[in-house]
Enzyme design. Structure first.
Site, PDB file in Angstrom:
ATOM      1  N   ASP A  74       0.675  -1.255  -0.039  1.00  0.00           N
ATOM      2  CA  ASP A  74       0.259  -0.092  -0.062  1.00  0.00           C
ATOM      3  C   ASP A  74       0.808   1.168   0.018  1.00  0.00           C
ATOM      4  O   ASP A  74       1.956   1.174   0.423  1.00  0.00           O
ATOM      5  CB  ASP A  74      -0.570   0.040   1.259  1.00  0.00           C
ATOM      6  CG  ASP A  74      -1.692  -1.162   1.446  1.00  0.00           C
ATOM      7  OD1 ASP A  74      -2.288  -1.617   0.543  1.00  0.00           O
ATOM      8  OD2 ASP A  74      -1.835  -1.609   2.632  1.00  0.00           O
ATOM      9  N   ASP A  80       0.549   8.405   8.168  1.00  0.00           N
ATOM     10  CA  ASP A  80       0.871   6.955   8.512  1.00  0.00           C
ATOM     11  C   ASP A  80       2.325   6.737   9.060  1.00  0.00           C
ATOM     12  O   ASP A  80       2.665   5.986  10.127  1.00  0.00           O
ATOM     13  CB  ASP A  80       0.979   5.976   7.291  1.00  0.00           C
ATOM     14  CG  ASP A  80      -0.179   5.499   6.828  1.00  0.00           C
ATOM     15  OD1 ASP A  80      -1.055   5.098   7.754  1.00  0.00           O
ATOM     16  OD2 ASP A  80      -0.421   5.043   5.666  1.00  0.00           O
ATOM     17  N   GLU A 103       2.178  -2.409  11.249  1.00  0.00           N
ATOM     18  CA  GLU A 103       1.644  -2.677   9.419  1.00  0.00           C
ATOM     19  C   GLU A 103       2.727  -1.947   8.409  1.00  0.00           C
ATOM     20  O   GLU A 103       2.491  -2.241   7.432  1.00  0.00           O
ATOM     21  CB  GLU A 103       0.210  -2.178   9.604  1.00  0.00           C
ATOM     22  CG  GLU A 103      -0.662  -2.523   8.009  1.00  0.00           C
ATOM     23  CD  GLU A 103      -2.067  -1.726   8.071  1.00  0.00           C
ATOM     24  OE1 GLU A 103      -2.796  -2.086   8.375  1.00  0.00           O
ATOM     25  OE2 GLU A 103      -1.913  -1.039   7.025  1.00  0.00           O
ATOM     26  N   GLU A 104       3.204  -0.937   9.061  1.00  0.00           N
ATOM     27  CA  GLU A 104       4.060  -0.234   8.176  1.00  0.00           C
ATOM     28  C   GLU A 104       5.329  -0.737   8.085  1.00  0.00           C
ATOM     29  O   GLU A 104       6.291   0.100   7.469  1.00  0.00           O
ATOM     30  CB  GLU A 104       3.982   1.380   8.411  1.00  0.00           C
ATOM     31  CG  GLU A 104       2.583   1.803   8.468  1.00  0.00           C
ATOM     32  CD  GLU A 104       2.011   1.841   7.279  1.00  0.00           C
ATOM     33  OE1 GLU A 104       2.776   1.878   5.958  1.00  0.00           O
ATOM     34  OE2 GLU A 104       0.937   2.022   7.076  1.00  0.00           O
ATOM     35  N   ASP A 124      -1.438  -1.127  13.966  1.00  0.00           N
ATOM     36  CA  ASP A 124      -1.725  -0.465  12.726  1.00  0.00           C
ATOM     37  C   ASP A 124      -1.674   0.965  13.177  1.00  0.00           C
ATOM     38  O   ASP A 124      -2.709   1.508  13.736  1.00  0.00           O
ATOM     39  CB  ASP A 124      -3.170  -0.780  12.051  1.00  0.00           C
ATOM     40  CG  ASP A 124      -3.340  -0.013  10.827  1.00  0.00           C
ATOM     41  OD1 ASP A 124      -2.657   0.871  10.355  1.00  0.00           O
ATOM     42  OD2 ASP A 124      -4.569  -0.468  10.020  1.00  0.00           O
ATOM     43  N   LEU A 126      -1.979   3.941  11.456  1.00  0.00           N
ATOM     44  CA  LEU A 126      -3.023   4.807  11.035  1.00  0.00           C
ATOM     45  C   LEU A 126      -3.930   4.025  10.067  1.00  0.00           C
ATOM     46  O   LEU A 126      -3.504   3.985   8.867  1.00  0.00           O
ATOM     47  CB  LEU A 126      -2.348   5.995  10.550  1.00  0.00           C
ATOM     48  CG  LEU A 126      -3.272   7.258  10.702  1.00  0.00           C
ATOM     49  CD1 LEU A 126      -3.698   7.719  12.219  1.00  0.00           C
ATOM     50  CD2 LEU A 126      -2.738   8.530  10.085  1.00  0.00           C
ATOM     51  N   ASP A 127      -4.919   3.395  10.690  1.00  0.00           N
ATOM     52  CA  ASP A 127      -5.834   2.799   9.678  1.00  0.00           C
ATOM     53  C   ASP A 127      -6.887   3.670   9.052  1.00  0.00           C
ATOM     54  O   ASP A 127      -7.272   4.692   9.389  1.00  0.00           O
ATOM     55  CB  ASP A 127      -6.749   1.745  10.636  1.00  0.00           C
ATOM     56  CG  ASP A 127      -7.717   1.086  10.021  1.00  0.00           C
ATOM     57  OD1 ASP A 127      -7.585   0.214   9.090  1.00  0.00           O
ATOM     58  OD2 ASP A 127      -8.990   1.443  10.352  1.00  0.00           O
ATOM     59  N   GLU A 287      -5.203  -5.883  12.482  1.00  0.00           N
ATOM     60  CA  GLU A 287      -6.561  -5.339  12.470  1.00  0.00           C
ATOM     61  C   GLU A 287      -7.626  -6.327  12.875  1.00  0.00           C
ATOM     62  O   GLU A 287      -8.475  -6.177  13.654  1.00  0.00           O
ATOM     63  CB  GLU A 287      -6.816  -5.029  10.978  1.00  0.00           C
ATOM     64  CG  GLU A 287      -6.070  -3.709  10.533  1.00  0.00           C
ATOM     65  CD  GLU A 287      -6.091  -3.767   8.839  1.00  0.00           C
ATOM     66  OE1 GLU A 287      -6.083  -4.610   8.010  1.00  0.00           O
ATOM     67  OE2 GLU A 287      -6.168  -2.484   8.509  1.00  0.00           O
TER      68      GLU A 287
HETATM   69  P1  AHM Z   1      -5.078   0.711   5.786  1.00  0.00           P
HETATM   70  O1  AHM Z   1      -4.821   0.135   7.147  1.00  0.00           O
HETATM   71  O2  AHM Z   1      -3.913   0.617   4.855  1.00  0.00           O
HETATM   72  O3  AHM Z   1      -5.693   1.960   5.924  1.00  0.00           O
HETATM   73  O4  AHM Z   1      -6.138  -0.249   4.624  1.00  0.00           O
HETATM   74  C1  AHM Z   1      -7.248  -0.829   5.618  1.00  0.00           C
HETATM   75  C2  AHM Z   1      -8.558  -0.406   5.353  1.00  0.00           C
HETATM   76  C3  AHM Z   1      -9.646  -0.474   6.340  1.00  0.00           C
HETATM   77  O5  AHM Z   1      -9.466   0.541   7.222  1.00  0.00           O
HETATM   78  C4  AHM Z   1     -10.795  -0.582   5.630  1.00  0.00           C
HETATM   79  O6  AHM Z   1     -11.710  -1.419   6.328  1.00  0.00           O
HETATM   80  C5  AHM Z   1     -10.468  -1.297   4.244  1.00  0.00           C
HETATM   81  O7  AHM Z   1      -9.335  -0.905   4.109  1.00  0.00           O
HETATM   82  C6  AHM Z   1     -11.154  -0.641   3.028  1.00  0.00           C
HETATM   83  O8  AHM Z   1     -11.018  -0.998   1.738  1.00  0.00           O
HETATM   84  P2  AHM Z   1     -11.467  -0.754   0.707  1.00  0.00           P
HETATM   85  O9  AHM Z   1     -11.281   0.664   0.382  1.00  0.00           O
HETATM   86  O10 AHM Z   1     -11.163  -1.832  -0.374  1.00  0.00           O
HETATM   87  O11 AHM Z   1     -13.253  -0.895   0.843  1.00  0.00           O
HETATM   88 MG    MG Z   2      -5.447  -0.571   8.549  1.00  0.00          MG
END
Ligand code: AHM
Ligand code: MG
Length: 341
Positions: A74, A80, A103-104, A124, A126-127, A287
């Protein structure tokens, strides 16, 4: 960690600071040395530091991407990266956190080899990254495990089923900032009062309602779902007033926000496996496990659709997993469709 709960629980506790709540938990355990208490307080401090940055996003130079991608490919946002570094820095003090997995970051980060460093933290930072730049709720998710040997922490120490969590929680940077935490007994929510600079108890003993007519799923993925998920999705949208359908759809696209609403109001959140993401999209360690621990403690359910999330044996740090979270009856409805041959 049931015994970590403070002894009494009545409405007079509303307004109690998070720090006092954490301290009372320690005072209730005769053998406590304060390491766990200190670690939870460090997490609360990191949350305050991150919220202060999040609240000024747009004013200070923290919006946009760093130009890098993380361990799961990502795009990394600047905020983040800041949240990740803040957590590592704060957890690296006091010698109570042996290592952290974020996560990073591809690998674990060893933070202390002191004898007092008996805990491991997964987070995680910054989710909801895709929502950062458009001022929509984002969050921080964390889980705490015990390091069960005396040597330095290794990656293998992190590959424990979620049922071994000692604490889990999240911070939601929403219309206010809230810190929700459980050590496996009750789940409590604390709201940040910026004028006091403290998290104050605002949601005592959160229980997930048994049912609510709401579902939360990225419907843009519908064409890629398994037949059972498609059948369930058609069923929730059917006109059937006597059975309370159609249900309302709510999807923020930040797990912390969608799960927080589901925790307080009830309903169902799902990020199932699909043709593009055969393992689902959300990460087991950072998560799914923390939220599964919180939902079960609050009387809800967390499953992959086939197995209880908290019983999964992780094989890698960044593994993904299908995640269905929610009220008992909503999850049972979902499984009725997905269990059909
Ligand atoms: P992130 O941790 O990189 O922000 O990604 C996780 C996020 C979740 O917060 C969320 O439920 C999901 O990805 C949303 O995915 P999508 O955009 O495919 O619906
Ligand atoms: Mg997340």
């Amino acid at each position: 960690m049931e015994d970590y709960e403070p002894a009494e629980s009545d409405s007079s506790r509303i307004g109690l600071t998070l720090e006092t709540y954490i301290l009372e938990g320690m005072l209730g355990r005769r053998e406590a040395r304060g390491y766990f208490t200190s670690l939870l307080n460090q997490l609360a401090l990191a949350a305050k530091m991150i919220t202060s940055r999040v609240r000024r996003a747009g004013l200070v130079n923290v919006l946009g991407t760093t130009g890098d991608t993380n361990a799961t490919g990502d795009v990394v946002q600047k905020l983040d990266q800041e949240a990740h570094e803040t957590l590592l820095r704060v957890l690296g003090r006091r010698n109570h956190c042996a290592a952290a997995a974020s996560e990073e970051e591809e690998d674990i980060r060893v933070l202390s080899t002191a004898q007092s460093a008996q805990y491991l933290v997964v987070f995680d930072p910054l989710d909801g990254s895709s929502n950062i730049d458009v001022n929509i709720s984002i969050g921080t998710i964390f889980g705490v495990y015990r390091k069960d040997h005396d040597g330095p922490a290794t990656q293998a120490d992190f590959l424990k089923p979620g049922r071994e969590l000692q604490a889990a929680g999240y911070v939601i940077y929403g219309s206010s900032t809230q810190f929700v935490i459980t050590t496996g007994g009750s789940v409590h929510g604390f709201t940040y009062d910026p004028s006091v600079g403290e998290f104050l108890l605002s949601h005592e003993n959160i229980r997930v309602p048994v049912h609510h007519a709401t579902y939360s799923i990225n419907e843009g993925n519908a064409g890629r779902w398994a037949p059972g998920v498609k059948r369930w999705n058609e069923w929730v949208k059917e006109e059937n007033p006597t059975q309370g359908r159609p249900y309302s759809s709510r999807y923020v696209g930040t797990l912390v926000a969608d799960a927080h609403r589901t925790l307080l109001r009830g309903g169902l959140f799902a990020y199932p496996a699909d043709a593009k993401n055969p393992e689902g999209k959300l990460r087991l360690l950072y998560e799914a496990n923390p939220f599964a621990f919180i939902f079960e403690a609050a009387g809800g359910v967390a499953t992959t659709g086939q197995a209880r999330i908290l019983d999964l044996q992780p094989t890698t740090l960044h593994q993904k997993v299908p995640l269905i979270l929610g009220s008992k009856r909503n999850v049972a409805e979902f499984l009725r469709f997905t269990d059909e041959p």
